[in-house]
Design an enzyme around this catalytic site. Structure first.
Site, PDB file in Angstrom:
ATOM      1  N   HIS A 355     113.630 -88.725  -2.834  1.00 22.01           N
ATOM      2  CA  HIS A 355     112.580 -89.545  -3.456  1.00 22.01           C
ATOM      3  C   HIS A 355     111.958 -88.916  -4.690  1.00 22.01           C
ATOM      4  O   HIS A 355     110.947 -89.424  -5.191  1.00 22.01           O
ATOM      5  CB  HIS A 355     111.454 -89.832  -2.463  1.00 22.01           C
ATOM      6  CG  HIS A 355     111.854 -90.696  -1.319  1.00 22.01           C
ATOM      7  ND1 HIS A 355     111.744 -92.061  -1.336  1.00 22.01           N
ATOM      8  CD2 HIS A 355     112.394 -90.378  -0.113  1.00 22.01           C
ATOM      9  CE1 HIS A 355     112.165 -92.557  -0.192  1.00 22.01           C
ATOM     10  NE2 HIS A 355     112.579 -91.550   0.566  1.00 22.01           N
ATOM     11  N   ARG A 545      99.083 -92.379  -7.074  1.00 21.97           N
ATOM     12  CA  ARG A 545      98.620 -91.003  -6.980  1.00 21.97           C
ATOM     13  C   ARG A 545      98.393 -90.427  -8.361  1.00 21.97           C
ATOM     14  O   ARG A 545      99.036 -90.824  -9.329  1.00 21.97           O
ATOM     15  CB  ARG A 545      99.649 -90.145  -6.244  1.00 21.97           C
ATOM     16  CG  ARG A 545      99.610 -90.303  -4.757  1.00 21.97           C
ATOM     17  CD  ARG A 545      98.278 -89.867  -4.171  1.00 21.97           C
ATOM     18  NE  ARG A 545      98.170 -88.431  -4.122  1.00 21.97           N
ATOM     19  CZ  ARG A 545      98.074 -87.731  -2.997  1.00 21.97           C
ATOM     20  NH1 ARG A 545      98.029 -88.344  -1.831  1.00 21.97           N
ATOM     21  NH2 ARG A 545      97.990 -86.415  -3.021  1.00 21.97           N
ATOM     22  N   LYS A 550     102.787 -89.070 -14.181  1.00 26.87           N
ATOM     23  CA  LYS A 550     102.479 -90.513 -14.190  1.00 26.87           C
ATOM     24  C   LYS A 550     101.617 -90.886 -15.395  1.00 26.87           C
ATOM     25  O   LYS A 550     101.405 -92.055 -15.687  1.00 26.87           O
ATOM     26  CB  LYS A 550     101.811 -90.912 -12.884  1.00 26.87           C
ATOM     27  CG  LYS A 550     102.718 -90.751 -11.659  1.00 26.87           C
ATOM     28  CD  LYS A 550     102.000 -91.103 -10.371  1.00 26.87           C
ATOM     29  CE  LYS A 550     102.786 -90.735  -9.121  1.00 26.87           C
ATOM     30  NZ  LYS A 550     103.817 -91.728  -8.757  1.00 26.87           N
TER      31      LYS A 550
HETATM   32  C1  26W Z   1     106.168 -81.811   0.761  1.00 27.61           C
HETATM   33  C2  26W Z   1     105.368 -82.348  -0.359  1.00 27.61           C
HETATM   34  C3  26W Z   1     105.890 -83.639  -0.793  1.00 27.61           C
HETATM   35  C4  26W Z   1     105.280 -84.790  -0.309  1.00 27.61           C
HETATM   36  C5  26W Z   1     105.765 -86.010  -0.703  1.00 27.61           C
HETATM   37  C6  26W Z   1     106.969 -83.702  -1.646  1.00 27.61           C
HETATM   38  C7  26W Z   1     107.435 -84.918  -2.016  1.00 27.61           C
HETATM   39  C8  26W Z   1     106.840 -86.057  -1.544  1.00 27.61           C
HETATM   40  C9  26W Z   1     107.386 -87.401  -1.895  1.00 27.61           C
HETATM   41  C10 26W Z   1     108.883 -87.373  -1.995  1.00 27.61           C
HETATM   42  C11 26W Z   1     106.768 -87.932  -3.120  1.00 27.61           C
HETATM   43  C12 26W Z   1     106.898 -89.391  -3.198  1.00 27.61           C
HETATM   44  O1  26W Z   1     106.129 -90.118  -2.576  1.00 27.61           O
HETATM   45  N1  26W Z   1     107.845 -89.886  -3.979  1.00 27.61           N
HETATM   46  C13 26W Z   1     107.822 -91.268  -4.334  1.00 27.61           C
HETATM   47  O2  26W Z   1     108.679 -91.996  -3.469  1.00 27.61           O
HETATM   48  C14 26W Z   1     108.601 -93.384  -3.747  1.00 27.61           C
HETATM   49  C15 26W Z   1     109.420 -94.102  -2.701  1.00 27.61           C
HETATM   50  O3  26W Z   1     110.760 -93.875  -2.900  1.00 27.61           O
HETATM   51  C16 26W Z   1     109.082 -93.671  -5.155  1.00 27.61           C
HETATM   52  O4  26W Z   1     108.909 -95.034  -5.414  1.00 27.61           O
HETATM   53  C17 26W Z   1     108.271 -92.859  -6.170  1.00 27.61           C
HETATM   54  O5  26W Z   1     108.813 -93.016  -7.452  1.00 27.61           O
HETATM   55  C18 26W Z   1     108.284 -91.404  -5.777  1.00 27.61           C
HETATM   56  O6  26W Z   1     107.416 -90.660  -6.607  1.00 27.61           O
END
Ligand code: 26W
Length: 810
Positions: A355, A545, A550
């Site tokens: 993601h 967020r 962004k």
């Molecule tokens: C461990 C810390 C952490 C927490 C959350 C690392 C990464 C994340 C997520 C992967 C971040 C996230 O929410 N990514 C988003 O995912 C959405 C669903 O696919 C996408 O639409 C967004 O573009 C993306 O930023």
């Protein structure tokens, strides 16, 4: 579907009220009414769920196990009643009980067990999985506290706890009979007993995982799935042996560990915290899930040989990566399988969705944390890594640079994405552009080894929640124009709206609906924050967020530009504007918090300057969450999707705004690309560098200062940030981040490079807004083309291309 009458519902819900709260409707408060309704609905859902599970076994259907550390569910009462076709009757019942339906729905707290896009996506997919009648279970942690509540004090973000369970427990079905045991720490020894390897754990701490199931209805079907939230419990309240020896702190250790695991959701988005507690959370819910799935499979089929035929695990980013070594452990240590047989099954049963391409978000764990927290899992990872490395080395003829890039264990770290690639049968990105970046850049070497493994599934949204339910006016218009409600299950039907693009009456109706929604939002903002909005101004919204990539800060630069223009010429703004922001910042993310403070300083300054009166307003909406998004999105006219190209994996807010008729100002990033494919240049406001141009500019050497020096309007904005506004707070740090810094660190997200194109796009927006018909036509076109972004489509693609499971609504 269950047929029932409001009379019958009134009787049964009144009974629930008496049984659970010992009160009559006259004595109950609104919260108790809400819970009584939830209990009543849960009973109906529970019966459906039992039948769904029975059918799954009887017909030998494959099950999807969707693992995610986050599920941002929001409220459920209205959603469940809607899906079960009982909403109208429930509203009648609530009135008979002497309450206002809207107030009862408002009384439900959000189940906010997630940060942002990834968590909300999981929630939308749970709805579609049930609606498509796919046997599926979601798995996560039953956090005591969800994502923090955000308050704004003196312009700054303050974090408050979110004890969501107090009034939401009515949805949870405890299943203590299916409790699992999870082991942490200790030392591992291998013994051979009767020719079989036995693993002994000395000094390990045991924690119990108790399931709490939240039932998930599908739309217009009896199919009911569940979301299993694991709760951690100590095996005993106190270790009496240690207590008796006077070792009081140690005696409480197990209980403390259990309590801490479920205490709180990590509030980081795109930035992992390499802490032991987070590792415990990951292993806790993964191990509980794997053990329970394997047990159930054995109960149903009596063998593990066909495990992958009947089970598939989808892992939501790398956070549940440990399913791979944990399944290996269960198959080998508990069920005596050899490595190769176990590996064959695992690599056939696990699929991974990526993601994010933000380098700081890719999980890399220190070896010591894994080794100490889950020693047996560490041993298995080492062996997976050894075999994988040999395979990579053979494929790339020992090229050490590439071998290093592909390694699972390197420099005393474990790289979770590489472990997922090695152990998964599929890897997918979440938009065409994002998946291509994975194939050609982030995971290019792995992709060359096995190109078929790398897939794309563009994200989707639950359009029933994110349009039909939150925008009843638009829902009614669509049904009227299309002559049916078929679009609810066949979102592509929205395309039939194309026939009305030049129909004046329809365009006027559409505009009237938007205006109504704006009035509703005005009331909401007045009630919650005491701020008066001008409903005749253009509502320009950026809600997501807070993250530098962004580019909320670029939005700020545009607002300051408008302000300076107003200062120079009070008649410069032909279109009055209201800028609305909603955003939480990770508590430890200093720059993001400063940007929130800046937005509030700017809002304070602009909103009290008489020159802006009725023309320009800026509002930071406190505590952005699912419920606030539901009030905000139907009222939006401009949707800000302005990330640096190549950084936003997909975005899903962009889809929600689009289907509610907002026009997008955006870069060619994430799913904006697919949006552009169906809308063309003429139906959105596209601007800025493309992903490949971003890469090239960075490679060639980017110099923001020269842009600053050569663009007077931009220079004036930045100087204003440096000085600050009328509250006397300087933002020289943010100014410095954009102009100073070494090694490409100055303005790393290229705000200055895109500034001019962004301002021009914004000027086009103002120009277009003056032509009401053109605007409304574009708005209708956006709604008509939004069907591709239905979660039903996305889940159908997972089912067809990754899971190999059947489904309805094909
Ligand atoms: C461990 C810390 C952490 C927490 C959350 C690392 C990464 C994340 C997520 C992967 C971040 C996230 O929410 N990514 C988003 O995912 C959405 C669903 O696919 C996408 O639409 C967004 O573009 C993306 O930023």
């Amino acid at each position: 579907m269950i047929q029932t009458t409001p009379e019958c519902m009134t009787k049964e819900i009144t009974a629930k009220l008496m049984i659970h709260f010992g009160k009559t409707p006259e004595e109950a408060n609104v919260s108790e009414i809400m819970e009584a309704c939830a209990f009543w609905l849960r009973d109906k859902m529970a019966i459906h769920e039992v039948h769904t599970r029975k059918d799954t076994t009887i017909h030998g259907l494959k099950q999807v196990h969707y693992l995610s550390l986050e599920f941002l569910m929001g409220r459920s009462l209205m959603k469940n009643a809607y899906n079960m076709g009982m909403l109208k009757n429930l509203e009648k019942t609530i009135k008979t009980l002497g309450f206002e339906p809207a107030e009862v729905f408002e009384a439900e707290p959000d189940a906010a067990l997630g940060n942002g896009g990834l968590g909300r996506l999981a929630a939308c997919y749970m709805d579609s999985l049930a609606t498509l009648e796919i046997p599926a279970v979601g798995y996560s942690i039953c956090y005591e506290l969800g994502i923090f509540k955000q308050a704004i004090k003196n312009g700054e973000q303050i974090e408050l706890p979110d004890p969501w369970r107090t009034a939401s427990d009515s949805w949870l079905l405890p299943k203590s009979g299916e409790t699992q045991e999870i082991l942490f720490g200790g030392t591992v020894t291998h013994e051979i007993v009767d020719g079989r390897r036995k693993i002994k754990y000395d000094g390990a701490t045991k924690v119990l995982a108790v399931p709490n199931d939240m039932l998930i209805t599908g739309y217009n079907t009896n199919h009911t799935n569940h979301l299993r939230l694991w709760n951690a419990r100590a095996t005993k309240p106190l270790d009496m042996a240690l207590f008796s020896k006077g070792e009081y702190t140690k005696a409480l250790e197990e209980r403390d560990m259990a309590e801490s695991i479920c205490k709180v959701l990590y509030p980081n988005d795109n930035h992992p915290e390499g802490k032991t507690l987070r590792m415990r959370q990951q292993y806790f819910f993964v191990s509980a899930t794997c053990q329970s799935v394997v047990q159930k499979h054995l109960n149903a089929y009596g063998t593990l040989a066909n495990f992958a035929e009947y089970n598939v695990f989808q892992i939501n980013d790398t956070h549940p990566t440990l399913v791979i070594p944990e399944l290996m452990r269960i198959f080998m240590d508990i069920h005596g399988m050899d490595w190769d047989s176990a590996w064959r099954i695992v690599t056939d049963a696990v699929a991974y969705t990526n993601h994010t391409v933000m380098w700081e978000a890719l999980e890399r764990w220190p070896q010591s944390i894994i080794q100490n927290t889950v020693p047996r899992i560490w041993e298995i990872i080492v062996e997976i890594a050894r075999r994988w490395q040999a395979k990579c080395s053979e494929f790339y003829h020992g090229d050490m640079e590439i071998v290093k890039n592909l390694a699972i264990c390197w420099d005393n770290e474990v790289r979770m994405a590489n472990l997922c690639i090695a152990g998964g049968k599929a890897v997918n990105g979440v938009s065409t552009l994002h998946s291509n970046i994975l194939r050609t850049d982030v995971f290019k070497y792995a992709c060359q080894m096995n190109p078929d493994k790398f897939k794309n599934v563009t994200n989707g949204i639950d359009h029933r929640r994110w349009m039909s339910q939150i925008n009843p006016g638009l829902d009614a218009l669509v049904k009227e124009l299309l002559g049916s409600d078929k679009y609810l299950t066949h979102a592509m039907d929205l395309q039939k709206l194309n026939a009305f693009l030049d129909n004046q009456e329809v365009l006027d109706k559409l505009a009237a609906i938007k205006y109504e929604n704006k009035l509703k939002l005005c009331k909401f903002v007045k009630d919650t924050q005491g701020i008066e909005l001008n409903p005749n101004s253009l509502f320009d919204v950026q809600a997501k967020r807070l993250h530098e990539y962004k580019r909320q800060l670029m939005n700020v630069l545009h607002i300051i530009t408008l302000y300076h223009r107003l200062k120079d010429d009070p008649n410069s703004m032909k279109v009055p504007r209201t800028f609305l922001f909603g955003a939480k910042a990770a508590p430890g993310y200093v720059t993001a918090k400063r940007i929130i403070q800046l937005i509030n300083s700017l809002a304070h300054h602009i909103n009290q300057d008489p020159i802006c009166q009725g023309k320009l307003k800026v509002v930071f909406l406190e505590n952005y969450r699912v419920t606030l998004a539901e009030a905000l999105i139907p009222a939006a006219e401009i949707s800000e999707q302005i990330s640096t190209a190549g950084k936003e994996a997909s975005g899903t807010g962009n889809m929600k705004f689009m289907i509610n008729g907002a026009l997008t100002v955006g870069t060619l990033d994430g799913a904006n690309v697919e949006m552009h494919d169906v809308l063309g240049d003429e139906n959105m406001f596209l601007f800025g560098l493309h992903a490949d141009e971003v890469v090239k500019l960075k490679k060639d050497g980017y110099n923001p200062r020269s842009i600053y020096e050569s663009n007077a309007a931009l220079k004036r904005c930045l100087d204003q940030i440096n000085t600050g506004f009328n509250d006397g707070i300087s933002y020289s740090d943010l100014y410095g981040d954009l102009l100073n810094g070494f090694g490409g660190r100055a303005d790393q997200y290229l705000l200055l490079a895109d500034y001019d194109a962004y301002i021009k796009a914004q000027d086009r927006i103002a120009e277009t807004y003056l032509d009401k018909n053109k605007w409304n036509r574009m708005s209708l076109k956006n709604i008509a083309e939004a069907g591709i972004f239905a979660a039903d489509r996305a889940v159908g693609e997972y089912a067809d291309n990754i899971w190999n499971v059947g489904h309805r609504l094909g």
